[in-house]
Design an enzyme around this catalytic site. Structure first.
Site: not given
Ligand code: DGL
Length: 300
Positions: A42-43, A105, A185, A217, A219
């Site tokens: 993931d990011s 992600c 984050e 997402c 997150h």
């Molecule tokens: N968690 C990731 C997603 O599901 C990346 C979110 C991001 O870095 O903007 O899209």
């Protein structure tokens, strides 16, 4: 005229692209092994929600987790950038001997999944969007589904396309939530500012009277408390990771890649940014110490 290495050594010059292809072919030639780890990326910390699901559904598997924290957020980036980042990460993962890749992600799934499956056919790659759409289509009773995700995922329309494949009558109300990832984050999950931002993002979805909301997402499940407070108890919140990992487990069994030796699994974390920052936040979100977090250098 500048001297080339081949001029002085008599070794024929090999173009850079050819070298990249040769390395890639060599990595892909190694067959995935059942005792190898699963790679999740993931990011940032978002993919930990996916990792948690792997720990639950596949507790015997080793995992290599990579957080590209030096380049988080991914959400506002172009498809070209996301494809490049995904390529670099998958090369890294193959170098670690992974037997399966789970793209933790959604932005990567929306913008790079197809390209990565074509570029790396030797390793199974599992995404979030198809399984997430199926889970949401099963959950809805009034065929009105809400979607919250990054700008990249929303603009790709990947969820709408996947949902229409399951049921043409589903109406989707989608809204991008670009501030959520920096807030998570940054450790602001329980802050009043996050609640206020969430109220703005969820307003059109609430007004559309959806009975199901997709966390588009990885997150966002960390904001469950805030989101369920706004949406109310009647709205089903769908985390695509649950269905995605069910699917990954089935694929692993079918390919006979499941780890058959019962033993304690090993979780290894890599980050492209700050090790300490990821260790702190990641441990808080996982609810236990992450253990080994290492610095990763991705080859360009
Ligand atoms: N968690 C990731 C997603 O599901 C990346 C979110 C991001 O870095 O903007 O899209």
């Amino acid at each position: 005229m500048p001297l080339n290495i081949s001029d002085v050594t008599n070794i024929p010059a090999v173009p850079t692209q050819r070298i990249i292809t040769m390395v890639s072919e060599k990595l892909q030639a190694t067959k995935p092994q059942p005792n190898g780890p699963i790679g999740i990326y993931d990011s940032g910390v978002g993919g930990i929600t996916v990792l948690t699901e792997v720990m639950k559904q596949m507790p015997e598997e080793d995992v290599i987790y990579l957080a590209d924290t030096a380049r988080v957020p991914y959400g506002g980036r172009s498809a070209q950038e996301i494809i490049k980042f995904n390529r670099e990460i998958i090369h890294f993962m193959l170098g670690q001997g992974v037997k399966m890749i789970i793209v933790g992600c959604n932005t990567s799934c929306a913008l790079a999944y197809q390209a990565m499956r074509e570029e790396f056919p030797a390793v199974p790659i599992q995404g979030m969007i198809g399984p997430g759409a199926r889970a949401a289509a099963n959950a809805t009773k009034n065929n009105r589904i809400g979607l919250i995700a990054t700008v990249g995922t929303i603009e790709s329309k990947a969820y709408e396309i996947a949902l229409t494949k399951v049921n043409k009558n589903i109406a989707v109300t989608a809204n991008a939530c670009p501030l959520f990832v920096p807030l998570i984050e940054g450790g602001f999950i329980d802050a009043v500012e996050t609640l206020n931002v969430a109220k703005i993002y969820l307003k059109p979805i609430l007004e559309a009277e959806v009975d199901t909301l997709i966390y588009g997402c990885t997150h966002y499940p960390y904001l469950e408390k805030v989101i369920s407070k706004i949406m109310g108890p009647e709205v089903a919140l769908v985390d695509p990771a649950e269905e995605s990992i069910k699917h990954a487990k089935k694929a692993m069994d079918r390919l006979k890649l499941g780890n058959i030796k019962p033993r304690l699994p090993k979780y290894t974390y890599f980050v492209t940014g700050s090790v300490v920052q990821f260790q702190d936040l990641g441990s808080k979100l996982l609810g236990k110490p992450l253990g080994s977090v290492k610095q990763a250098t991705l080859s360009k």
